[in-house]
Write an enzyme that holds these catalytic residues in place. Structure first.
Site, PDB file in Angstrom:
ATOM      1  CE  LYS A   1      -3.873   2.080   2.566  1.00 39.37           C
ATOM      2  NZ  LYS A   1      -4.777   1.920   3.725  1.00 39.37           N
TER       3      LYS A   1
ATOM      4  CB  SER B   1      -8.429   1.079   5.788  1.00 37.38           C
ATOM      5  OG  SER B   1      -9.126   2.294   5.870  1.00 37.38           O
TER       6      SER B   1
ATOM      7  CB  SER C   1      -7.917   3.886   2.757  1.00 40.35           C
ATOM      8  OG  SER C   1      -7.101   3.280   3.746  1.00 40.35           O
TER       9      SER C   1
END
Length: 493
Positions: free
Chosen positions: A77, A177, A153
């Site tokens: 990420k 997330s 996210s």
């Protein structure tokens, strides 16, 4: 059969038997990215040249490999710093942050296990969002149906695993997330106990809530990945100095006699839980009954205040953490400033997106003189009550089980202009972060009309990830949801 259908254990056997090379594995990852990422848009930055070079070097070391992650392609990420590789946090503010000077601790640990990082994954800007539509670059799409969001996210992290672009990925979870996109994309996502995994090198959103965790296709793979990244780190003052068990050992145990708590609030119409999700969770509980576990309805009475408390606390911490982005030390600086103060204002105005600005303003207001006690301090007290609710339930039960999200994935554009509705989507995941306990999402069904995955959330006691893996693995072995895959172009099964 595609190499992406093998488990990590099976891949290691093939590598050692010379049936497969690391170079072939990494090339397969890039081939799949080339084939499908125009549709999915999971990656922000690729690391192709360096990854293939590393793969060739690892091919010469296969005989000495003794770890299940050796040579496996991974995505990271884009809020975890990677030395010499662009790290943007999904924000235009960091669009030129091409050369971080160090690796995050988790990245360093994976490098030592000889994983191969193929690229950085798309995300909501500074991890603020539940759909990936807040990325300032482009919206990642759900591999099961590209008209739908992948969640956020860590939407890029979950979508890349579901689309078989990488074997596993790292995400971060502040209010859901990791678990929410894992549920939307039909993969396994774990938010570890707060402090189990180092946050050093993770660009902070809300420091008392953020936690890095693994996203994988199977529970066993997830256990191997957590094993590699967990542990005390002196570079992180919130890192817990606890003994790390061998998580894969828990997979050998059954669930007979396990006591499951099911919060009535997590299956309630009032929390927006739709019928298909409720039915999938109840069907999962029947599977556990057949495996010898028992379940009972309980109450987590303060859960209804979790969203309000979370958005006050997380936004307050974000207001403080994001103050460092001022156009001075790194990141984008405005070219239209008349003086230093003007430069601060314009750099932040031009660099941050609407959702980030919204949360900074909310947090600054909550921390301001005259409002601190009424909002921030009261939210902290509510957080304590929520933690106490969990502690009380865990006195009598081994795990808590419910849905990961109130609904399956929603369509792109459906909620992005309604922040309050979007915030409410995290109502079942946020309490876990506030309490600091571990939570995992595993696939437990599919919606009838759109065929979208539904996630089952398993919540455990502090630092008891082993029990989560035992419970998740038992369900996974008794069902075949984890074997389903989206129908995308590219590498065939």
């Amino acid at each position: 059969m595609s190499v992406f259908e093998y488990t990590l254990k099976e891949l290691q056997a093939k590598l050692h038997n010379k049936e497969l090379t690391v170079t072939e594995l990494v090339q397969a990852s890039f081939d799949q990215i080339e084939a499908v990422d125009d549709q999915i848009k999971a990656f922000l930055t690729l690391n192709k040249e360096a990854a293939l070079k590393q793969a060739q070097q690892l091919d010469e070391q296969v005989d000495q490999a003794n770890h299940p992650l050796f040579g496996i392609p991974i995505g990271i990420k884009d809020n975890m710093v990677t030395k010499g590789i662009r790290t943007t946090c999904g924000s235009q503010f960091l669009s030129n942050f091409n050369d971080p000077l160090y690796d995050a601790t988790v990245v360093d640990k994976l490098n030592k296990e000889n994983t191969v990082m193929v690229g950085k994954l798309n995300m909501d800007e500074f991890a603020m969002g539940s759909s990936n539509e807040n990325s300032s670059y482009y919206t990642t799409r759900n591999p099961w149906n590209t008209d739908y969001v992948p969640g956020g996210s860590s939407g890029g992290s979950a979508a890349a695993v579901a689309a078989r672009e990488v074997f596993f990925s790292l995400g971060s979870d502040t209010g859901g997330s990791i678990r929410q996109p894992a549920a939307f994309c039909g993969v396994v996502g774990l938010k570890p106990t707060y402090g189990l995994v180092s946050r050093f090198g993770l660009v902070a959103f809300a420091s008392s809530l953020d936690q890095i965790g693994p996203i994988t296709r199977t529970v066993e793979d997830n256990a191997h990945l957590l094993q590699a990244i967990a542990g005390h780190d002196p570079m992180d003052s919130t890192s817990a100095n606890v003994e790390i068990p061998t998580y894969s050992d828990a997979l050998k145990q059954d669930v007979k006699g396990l006591k499951i708590a099911v919060p009535k609030e997590y299956l309630s119409d009032q929390e927006g839980v739709n019928g298909e999700v409720r039915e999938a969770v109840l069907a999962a509980l029947k599977v556990y009954e057949e495996l010898g576990a028992t379940w009972e309805e309980v109450s987590l009475p303060h859960s209804k205040y979790a969203v309000a408390a979370y958005y006050l606390l997380a936004s307050s911490e974000a207001s403080a953490n994001l103050a460092r982005f001022d156009g001075v030390r790194y990141g984008v600086r405005t070219e239209n400033a008349d003086n230093m103060i003007d430069m601060f204002k314009k750099s932040r105005s031009e660099g941050f997106g609407d959702e980030v600005k919204r949360r900074i303003m909310l947090g600054t207001f909550a921390l301001s003189s005259g409002y601190y006690d009424a909002y921030y301090k009261k939210a902290q007290k509510v957080r304590t009550l929520i933690k106490n609710d969990f502690d009380k339930v865990f006195e009598d039960f081994d795990v808590i089980i419910g849905p990961t999200t109130p609904t399956p994935a929603f369509k792109v554009g459906e909620k992005v202009d309604d922040p309050l509705t979007m915030y409410a989507n995290d109502i079942l995941t946020i309490p876990v972060n506030l309490a600091g306990v571990p939570g995992m999402s595993i696939p437990c069904g599919f919606s009838k009309d759109a065929g979208l995955p539904i996630g089952l959330q398993i919540i455990g006691k502090h630092f008891d990830e082993s029990t989560l893996y035992r419970v998740a693995y038992a369900f996974e072995q008794a069902t075949d949801y984890h074997k389903q895959r989206p129908h995308l172009g590219g590498v065939k099964s």
